[in-house]
Design a protein around this motif. Structure first.
Motif, PDB file in Angstrom:
ATOM      1  N   GLU A  13       0.838  -1.187   0.000  1.00  0.00           N
ATOM      2  CA  GLU A  13       0.000   0.000   0.000  1.00  0.00           C
ATOM      3  C   GLU A  13       0.878   1.242   0.000  1.00  0.00           C
ATOM      4  O   GLU A  13       1.961   1.254   0.553  1.00  0.00           O
ATOM      5  CB  GLU A  13      -0.899   0.020   1.224  1.00  0.00           C
ATOM      6  CG  GLU A  13      -1.924  -1.089   1.237  1.00  0.00           C
ATOM      7  CD  GLU A  13      -2.790  -1.033   2.471  1.00  0.00           C
ATOM      8  OE1 GLU A  13      -2.915   0.045   3.070  1.00  0.00           O
ATOM      9  OE2 GLU A  13      -3.325  -2.077   2.826  1.00  0.00           O
ATOM     10  N   THR A  14       0.375   2.293  -0.617  1.00  0.00           N
ATOM     11  CA  THR A  14       1.133   3.539  -0.647  1.00  0.00           C
ATOM     12  C   THR A  14       0.859   4.310   0.635  1.00  0.00           C
ATOM     13  O   THR A  14      -0.214   4.876   0.813  1.00  0.00           O
ATOM     14  CB  THR A  14       0.753   4.390  -1.870  1.00  0.00           C
ATOM     15  OG1 THR A  14      -0.658   4.589  -1.859  1.00  0.00           O
ATOM     16  CG2 THR A  14       1.171   3.708  -3.163  1.00  0.00           C
ATOM     17  N   ALA A  15       1.797   4.275   1.520  1.00  0.00           N
ATOM     18  CA  ALA A  15       1.695   4.983   2.792  1.00  0.00           C
ATOM     19  C   ALA A  15       2.978   5.770   2.989  1.00  0.00           C
ATOM     20  O   ALA A  15       4.046   5.361   2.524  1.00  0.00           O
ATOM     21  CB  ALA A  15       1.505   3.996   3.932  1.00  0.00           C
ATOM     22  N   CYS A  70       7.842  10.232   8.432  1.00  0.00           N
ATOM     23  CA  CYS A  70       7.103  11.358   7.877  1.00  0.00           C
ATOM     24  C   CYS A  70       5.943  11.707   8.805  1.00  0.00           C
ATOM     25  O   CYS A  70       5.016  10.935   8.956  1.00  0.00           O
ATOM     26  CB  CYS A  70       6.587  10.986   6.489  1.00  0.00           C
ATOM     27  SG  CYS A  70       6.088  12.390   5.496  1.00  0.00           S
ATOM     28  N   GLU A  71       5.998  12.881   9.419  1.00  0.00           N
ATOM     29  CA  GLU A  71       4.943  13.310  10.328  1.00  0.00           C
ATOM     30  C   GLU A  71       3.976  14.221   9.596  1.00  0.00           C
ATOM     31  O   GLU A  71       4.386  15.101   8.847  1.00  0.00           O
ATOM     32  CB  GLU A  71       5.533  14.063  11.518  1.00  0.00           C
ATOM     33  CG  GLU A  71       6.287  13.181  12.480  1.00  0.00           C
ATOM     34  CD  GLU A  71       6.734  13.957  13.700  1.00  0.00           C
ATOM     35  OE1 GLU A  71       5.999  14.861  14.150  1.00  0.00           O
ATOM     36  OE2 GLU A  71       7.831  13.658  14.195  1.00  0.00           O
ATOM     37  N   CYS A  73       5.148  15.797   3.581  1.00  0.00           N
ATOM     38  CA  CYS A  73       4.320  14.780   4.230  1.00  0.00           C
ATOM     39  C   CYS A  73       2.847  15.167   4.108  1.00  0.00           C
ATOM     40  O   CYS A  73       2.515  16.282   3.720  1.00  0.00           O
ATOM     41  CB  CYS A  73       4.726  14.643   5.687  1.00  0.00           C
ATOM     42  SG  CYS A  73       6.423  14.056   5.870  1.00  0.00           S
ATOM     43  N   PRO A  74       1.946  14.244   4.439  1.00  0.00           N
ATOM     44  CA  PRO A  74       0.519  14.561   4.338  1.00  0.00           C
ATOM     45  C   PRO A  74       0.125  15.736   5.220  1.00  0.00           C
ATOM     46  O   PRO A  74       0.710  15.971   6.277  1.00  0.00           O
ATOM     47  CB  PRO A  74      -0.168  13.281   4.836  1.00  0.00           C
ATOM     48  CG  PRO A  74       0.847  12.208   4.679  1.00  0.00           C
ATOM     49  CD  PRO A  74       2.171  12.863   4.867  1.00  0.00           C
ATOM     50  N   CYS A  75      -0.901  16.464   4.766  1.00  0.00           N
ATOM     51  CA  CYS A  75      -1.450  17.566   5.557  1.00  0.00           C
ATOM     52  C   CYS A  75      -2.221  16.986   6.741  1.00  0.00           C
ATOM     53  O   CYS A  75      -2.590  15.815   6.749  1.00  0.00           O
ATOM     54  CB  CYS A  75      -2.403  18.400   4.696  1.00  0.00           C
ATOM     55  SG  CYS A  75      -1.649  19.054   3.198  1.00  0.00           S
ATOM     56  N   TYR A  76      -2.496  17.849   7.717  1.00  0.00           N
ATOM     57  CA  TYR A  76      -3.364  17.445   8.816  1.00  0.00           C
ATOM     58  C   TYR A  76      -4.773  17.221   8.271  1.00  0.00           C
ATOM     59  O   TYR A  76      -5.095  17.634   7.155  1.00  0.00           O
ATOM     60  CB  TYR A  76      -3.381  18.518   9.912  1.00  0.00           C
ATOM     61  CG  TYR A  76      -2.066  18.674  10.643  1.00  0.00           C
ATOM     62  CD1 TYR A  76      -1.549  17.630  11.397  1.00  0.00           C
ATOM     63  CD2 TYR A  76      -1.355  19.864  10.575  1.00  0.00           C
ATOM     64  CE1 TYR A  76      -0.342  17.774  12.063  1.00  0.00           C
ATOM     65  CE2 TYR A  76      -0.148  20.021  11.247  1.00  0.00           C
ATOM     66  CZ  TYR A  76       0.358  18.970  11.997  1.00  0.00           C
ATOM     67  OH  TYR A  76       1.546  19.110  12.651  1.00  0.00           O
ATOM     68  N   ASN A  77      -5.624  16.584   9.065  1.00  0.00           N
ATOM     69  CA  ASN A  77      -6.992  16.297   8.627  1.00  0.00           C
ATOM     70  C   ASN A  77      -7.779  17.547   8.254  1.00  0.00           C
ATOM     71  O   ASN A  77      -8.725  17.486   7.478  1.00  0.00           O
ATOM     72  CB  ASN A  77      -7.752  15.519   9.699  1.00  0.00           C
ATOM     73  CG  ASN A  77      -7.237  14.101   9.833  1.00  0.00           C
ATOM     74  OD1 ASN A  77      -6.681  13.552   8.905  1.00  0.00           O
ATOM     75  ND2 ASN A  77      -7.417  13.512  10.992  1.00  0.00           N
ATOM     76  N   ASN A  78      -7.407  18.710   8.802  1.00  0.00           N
ATOM     77  CA  ASN A  78      -8.121  19.949   8.480  1.00  0.00           C
ATOM     78  C   ASN A  78      -7.452  20.708   7.333  1.00  0.00           C
ATOM     79  O   ASN A  78      -7.638  21.906   7.183  1.00  0.00           O
ATOM     80  CB  ASN A  78      -8.233  20.834   9.723  1.00  0.00           C
ATOM     81  CG  ASN A  78      -6.881  21.286  10.252  1.00  0.00           C
ATOM     82  OD1 ASN A  78      -5.834  20.893   9.732  1.00  0.00           O
ATOM     83  ND2 ASN A  78      -6.895  22.093  11.290  1.00  0.00           N
ATOM     84  N   ASP A 128      -2.983  17.672  -0.789  1.00  0.00           N
ATOM     85  CA  ASP A 128      -2.872  16.831   0.409  1.00  0.00           C
ATOM     86  C   ASP A 128      -1.435  16.582   0.862  1.00  0.00           C
ATOM     87  O   ASP A 128      -1.162  15.629   1.584  1.00  0.00           O
ATOM     88  CB  ASP A 128      -3.589  15.489   0.205  1.00  0.00           C
ATOM     89  CG  ASP A 128      -5.082  15.661   0.023  1.00  0.00           C
ATOM     90  OD1 ASP A 128      -5.657  16.559   0.668  1.00  0.00           O
ATOM     91  OD2 ASP A 128      -5.683  14.898  -0.764  1.00  0.00           O
ATOM     92  N   VAL A 129      -0.493  17.422   0.417  1.00  0.00           N
ATOM     93  CA  VAL A 129       0.908  17.307   0.830  1.00  0.00           C
ATOM     94  C   VAL A 129       1.380  18.691   1.275  1.00  0.00           C
ATOM     95  O   VAL A 129       1.097  19.691   0.620  1.00  0.00           O
ATOM     96  CB  VAL A 129       1.797  16.793  -0.330  1.00  0.00           C
ATOM     97  CG1 VAL A 129       3.264  16.763   0.077  1.00  0.00           C
ATOM     98  CG2 VAL A 129       1.349  15.410  -0.766  1.00  0.00           C
ATOM     99  N   CYS A 130       2.113  18.762   2.373  1.00  0.00           N
ATOM    100  CA  CYS A 130       2.634  20.032   2.882  1.00  0.00           C
ATOM    101  C   CYS A 130       3.839  20.466   2.048  1.00  0.00           C
ATOM    102  O   CYS A 130       4.806  19.710   1.912  1.00  0.00           O
ATOM    103  CB  CYS A 130       3.008  19.904   4.356  1.00  0.00           C
ATOM    104  SG  CYS A 130       1.569  19.664   5.418  1.00  0.00           S
TER     105      CYS A 130
END
Length: 83
Positions: free
Chosen positions: A39-41, A46-47, A53-58, A70-72
């Motif tokens: 799976e692509t995780a 990566c925090e 890294c992925p953005c926060y849920n908001n 969806d990436v910072c």
């Protein structure tokens, strides 16, 4: 002789049935056991909210970063269409 043929036929059926069962069960093992997930995780280090890294849920990131696709990313880093 009819009884001997029946016994042979029964022995043959048992052998073929056992062989088919072994073949079926032999094909039911998990090739991915012990291997990393496909799976692509994001990597473990990566925090969420940090650069790359992925953005926060908001849909936010840590200070000085912005959420793009969806990436910072650093401000000003926009998605480019190279086509």
């Amino acid at each position: 002789m009819s009884g001997m043929k029946r016994i042979r036929r029964l022995g043959t059926l048992r052998f073929v049935g056992g062989l088919l069962a072994l073949l079926y069960l032999g094909g039911c093992h998990d090739d991915t056991a012990g291997s990393p997930s496909t799976e692509t995780a994001p990597p473990q280090e990566c925090e969420d909210g940090t650069l790359g890294c992925p953005c926060y849920n908001n849909d936010s990131c840590n200070e000085g970063l912005e959420c793009l696709a969806d990436v910072c990313e650093e401000p000003g880093a926009e998605e480019t269409d190279s086509g």
